[in-house]
Write a protein that holds these residues in place. Sequence first.
Motif, PDB file in Angstrom:
ATOM      1  N   UNK A  85       0.810  -1.215   0.000  1.00  0.00           N
ATOM      2  CA  UNK A  85       0.000   0.000   0.000  1.00  0.00           C
ATOM      3  C   UNK A  85       0.846   1.268   0.000  1.00  0.00           C
ATOM      4  N   UNK A  86       1.930   1.384   0.805  1.00  0.00           N
ATOM      5  CA  UNK A  86       2.761   2.592   0.716  1.00  0.00           C
ATOM      6  C   UNK A  86       3.334   2.831  -0.678  1.00  0.00           C
ATOM      7  N   UNK A  87       3.634   1.783  -1.394  1.00  0.00           N
ATOM      8  CA  UNK A  87       4.145   1.973  -2.757  1.00  0.00           C
ATOM      9  C   UNK A  87       3.059   2.503  -3.688  1.00  0.00           C
ATOM     10  N   UNK A  97      -4.204  11.632  -1.739  1.00  0.00           N
ATOM     11  CA  UNK A  97      -4.651  12.397  -0.580  1.00  0.00           C
ATOM     12  C   UNK A  97      -3.798  12.110   0.654  1.00  0.00           C
ATOM     13  N   UNK A  98      -3.818  13.056   1.591  1.00  0.00           N
ATOM     14  CA  UNK A  98      -3.165  12.845   2.878  1.00  0.00           C
ATOM     15  C   UNK A  98      -3.847  11.721   3.650  1.00  0.00           C
ATOM     16  N   UNK A  99      -5.161  11.590   3.497  1.00  0.00           N
ATOM     17  CA  UNK A  99      -5.893  10.549   4.212  1.00  0.00           C
ATOM     18  C   UNK A  99      -5.441   9.154   3.804  1.00  0.00           C
ATOM     19  N   UNK A 100      -5.061   8.974   2.542  1.00  0.00           N
ATOM     20  CA  UNK A 100      -4.608   7.671   2.068  1.00  0.00           C
ATOM     21  C   UNK A 100      -3.277   7.276   2.691  1.00  0.00           C
ATOM     22  N   UNK A 101      -2.500   8.265   3.087  1.00  0.00           N
ATOM     23  CA  UNK A 101      -1.249   7.994   3.802  1.00  0.00           C
ATOM     24  C   UNK A 101      -1.524   7.795   5.286  1.00  0.00           C
TER      25      UNK A 101
END
Length: 272
Positions: A87-89, A251-255
């Motif tokens: 997911x981070x990638x 988005x910031x929320x996805x991080x």
Amino acid sequence: MSAINGGSIIDTEGPVADGDVGYAVDGAVAVITLDRPWAHNALNVHMIRRLAEAMDAACCDQEVRAIVLTGAGEKAFSAGGDLGELIPRLTKGELEILVPDPAKRFFSDAFKPIVAAVNGICLAGGLEILLGTDIRVAAEHAVFGLPEVRWGLVPGGGTHVRLPQQVPWAIAMHLLLTGDHIDAPRAAQHGLVTEVVAAARVRERAMEVAGDIARNAPVAVRTAKEIAVRALGNEPRFALELALNERVLRTEDAVEGPRAFMEKRSPRYRNR
């Protein structure tokens, strides 16, 4: 170590490339196994690539007439993408790992029949993989869900297109928007799976169904599936999903969502 949070996606410690995808041929049936049972068969980048290779091998083998897809162990088909590596990638922009072709998703151009043996947890990316199969045999203890929205993400592997085609709209929206899960009997009631059997029988039954298919005329079987798949005309719909999924991943929320999961705390979403 591995853990499930809220019936959700997996995070793991250890090498990011652990786990694999098994491939074997039994008569005219190829068996593909998601093999990372200590992490509920959570998908990392290596496994996604190996899954594509295994499916290509089955589709190119003239002796293979049907495919069985399952997970290793007795607890999970797949609990989804690895939040510590995959997911981070994706949130950093490497979406081609999951979607190398905007017009295709899991198995959308594989015209040999695929029978899923769902031996347990089938969540997030695991359910996205399942939606690319044709016939689904589920164990009694299997559960199905899409928890991505809980972690600031959306299931961008074809689910927004395929799920409403395969189950009633209200059921699809419940799974997509709440992040909740349903059990195997309810999944069968709504047509998400074909049949529910005892856990000890799930792979055996899937092989029986695949064997029944393999005894039919192979060109006719492949053509029947190809007509059905092509008639859906999903390619432009998949491209739309990709474009909007990219918006979410930026988005910031996805991080924040995956980070909160890894830190074992509630996410603090900022709507941006």
